[in-house]
Each structure stands twice: as structure tokens, then as C-alpha cells.
Scaffold this active site. Sequence first.
Site, PDB file in Angstrom:
ATOM      1  N   ILE A 106      -2.547  36.741   1.876  1.00 19.76           N
ATOM      2  CA  ILE A 106      -1.414  35.963   1.384  1.00 19.76           C
ATOM      3  C   ILE A 106      -0.501  36.846   0.542  1.00 19.76           C
ATOM      4  O   ILE A 106      -0.967  37.798  -0.098  1.00 19.76           O
ATOM      5  CB  ILE A 106      -1.901  34.719   0.592  1.00 19.76           C
ATOM      6  CG1 ILE A 106      -0.731  33.786   0.241  1.00 19.76           C
ATOM      7  CG2 ILE A 106      -2.721  35.114  -0.615  1.00 19.76           C
ATOM      8  CD1 ILE A 106      -1.166  32.409  -0.272  1.00 19.76           C
ATOM      9  N   CYS A 107       0.784  36.534   0.570  1.00 22.73           N
ATOM     10  CA  CYS A 107       1.786  37.191  -0.269  1.00 22.73           C
ATOM     11  C   CYS A 107       1.910  38.671   0.105  1.00 22.73           C
ATOM     12  O   CYS A 107       2.371  38.999   1.184  1.00 22.73           O
ATOM     13  CB  CYS A 107       1.422  36.975  -1.741  1.00 22.73           C
ATOM     14  SG  CYS A 107       2.646  37.489  -2.937  1.00 22.73           S
TER      15      CYS A 107
END
Length: 178
Positions: A106-107
Amino acid sequence: MKSDSKKVAFLLAEDFEDSEMRNPYEAIVKNGHDAVIIGLEKDKELRGKKGTVSYTTHLSADEAVAADYAAVIIPGGKSPSHLRESEAVLNFVREADRLDMPISAICHGPQVLASAGLMRNKTFTSYPGIAEEIAAVDGAVFVDKPVVVDGNFIMSRTPEDEPMFIEETIRRIGSNAY
């Protein structure tokens, strides 16, 4: 650890995005799995960039064996920029990919996958600010969606996407909650 629970590796370094570690970690444990934190050093306390949580690593990437795990989760923040400099971390994710295990990033997490040479011809999402960098990898295509699944990779953009990111990750790993 219940006999049917799975070990899930969290790859973590300093200055991770607090919620992107805490929320998936708590969901993995709540769903009956064993969460193992793998970092650059064993027994190192790591703090989130917002200072709301800290975790201590169980193993260093040098000690970790990908085949011991059922899945890998890579939280975002500044942590991936530290992790991607470690050949041991890169080898760990390469082996996890070779074993076709779910790898959730994620991210900024997809930076680790890109540094490991695993983003070629992948459709991905990430924090928008790094999309161009990752798209520069041979054939990687960025899409601005909350969750993108491409093969064994599960990727999301930001903390706002965490509920869908966690749901898809748990779906792939399975739940052993009572």
C-alpha cells in the site's frame, strides 16, 4: 498459534505510515493468523511517522525465509524507501513472488516490488506521487483505483483505501477467526 493459522510477514522500517501498519496487522491477528515483523535488523523498535504506534521487529530480512510465510504485507510511508535499499529484503520479496504468495503493498509499498524487478508488465496502483516512477518500469501501468489485483499482487493507494486493501488481503489469505 492455531494449527490452521498462517504466518504473515510484515516488511517494516522506520517512518512507516502508522495506520497502514496498525490496521492490517490488527486484521491479520483478528483473523487468526500469526503476524511476523521483518525489518532491516532483529529486535529493533520502529516508530510510525505520525508517532501513534511503534513495533519491534521479530527478525531481520537476512534471517527470514519467504517459504515460511503464507503472505507478505508492505505498509507505506517512508518505510519502503529504507527497505528497497536492502538486498535481503529484495531477495525475500523475489522469493515470495516466485512462490506465488499474496504480496500486499500500500502507498509507497510498491517501490519495494519495483526495486526487486517485479513490476514489469504489471497493472498497479500506489500513492499517486510515486506512480510515474513505478510506471517507468518496463510495461508497468498505473490505474487510480482503491485496490488493484494483478496476479499475486494486491496494491492500494492511501490510508483511505485500507478497508478494501485489508478485505482483499484477508480474502486471499483466508480467515481462521473463531
